[in-house]
Design a protein around this motif. Structure first.
Motif, PDB file in Angstrom:
ATOM      1  N   UNK A  52       1.925 -12.108 -41.928  1.00  0.00           N
ATOM      2  CA  UNK A  52       1.650 -13.541 -41.917  1.00  0.00           C
ATOM      3  C   UNK A  52       1.236 -13.952 -40.514  1.00  0.00           C
ATOM      4  N   UNK A  53      -0.004 -14.414 -40.362  1.00  0.00           N
ATOM      5  CA  UNK A  53      -0.521 -14.822 -39.058  1.00  0.00           C
ATOM      6  C   UNK A  53      -0.523 -16.335 -38.860  1.00  0.00           C
ATOM      7  N   UNK A  54       0.067 -17.083 -39.809  1.00  0.00           N
ATOM      8  CA  UNK A  54       0.115 -18.525 -39.664  1.00  0.00           C
ATOM      9  C   UNK A  54       1.188 -18.916 -38.652  1.00  0.00           C
ATOM     10  N   UNK A  55       0.907 -19.912 -37.849  1.00  0.00           N
ATOM     11  CA  UNK A  55       1.894 -20.409 -36.890  1.00  0.00           C
ATOM     12  C   UNK A  55       2.907 -21.288 -37.595  1.00  0.00           C
TER      13      UNK A  55
END
Length: 209
Positions: free
Chosen positions: A205-208
């Motif tokens: 997961x690369x979402x902040x």
């Protein structure tokens, strides 16, 4: 005895009534399975109501094949177009044993067949209007217990001490989630031995936050 029966959209096709009568009169009962019976999806409700009494008395089993049935059924219709599957929801609700199968594997009738019973179940739930949460959660029986009952192997089937250790283990916490998310099969076990093992997929997961 497995009879491919009334695999047609004709509402006047009556082979199922004949089969159930013979099963009742001969005493063969649940040794008989009616596969397809797609004409039942075209019967009027008055006739179906009368027929269901005979079906229950006869004790016969049913096998619906949602993938090929929806492919072949209704193909001669313009619109409205019939769904092409037997009355699974009504049979099940009336206590009549009905299971799902896959009739074709990569052949002209159904070139997409691959033997994955989760695909057949997924389609069957849609076509049969079996979309309640409990319907989906309990739907594993259409591709497990009910099929075992039809084949008369139910006494040797299931997770109990002393029964053959044949099972699959899926990567989820319940069947609803496993089917809905198309969870991978972590283990395929036959007679207690692991035949196939799959490592769980890794999701990054690369979402902040």
């Amino acid at each position: 005895m497995d009879v491919h029966c009334d695999e047609i959209d004709d509402p006047q096709s009556r082979s199922l009534e004949t089969l159930a009568t013979l099963a009742l009169e001969s005493g063969m009962g649940d040794k008989v399975t009616a596969s397809h019976t797609t004409a039942m999806g075209s019967y009027n409700d008055a006739y179906a109501y009368k027929l269901f009494r005979l079906l229950k008395m006869s004790g016969i089993n049913f096998i619906a094949n949602p993938l090929v049935n929806t492919n072949l059924g209704g193909r001669f219709d313009t619109y409205p177009k019939r769904r092409g599957m037997t009355r699974v929801k009504e049979l099940h609700a009336d206590g009549i044993n009905v299971a799902f199968g896959e009739d074709d594997i990569k052949d002209p009738w159904y070139p997409m067949g691959n033997g994955n019973m989760l695909d057949a179940l997924h389609m069957g739930l849609h076509v049969g209007h079996l979309m309640g949460y409990n319907d989906i959660l309990d739907s594993y029986q259409f591709i497990t217990l009910n099929g075992a009952k039809a084949m008369h192997v139910a006494d040797h089937y299931g997770i109990e001490v002393g029964k053959p250790a044949n099972c699959i283990i899926m990567n989820n916490d319940n069947f609803y989630n496993a089917l809905n998310e198309r969870s991978e099969i972590l283990y395929s076990i036959h007679n207690g031995e692991i035949l196939v093992k799959t490592s769980p997929k890794q999701v990054e997961n690369n979402f902040n936050a």
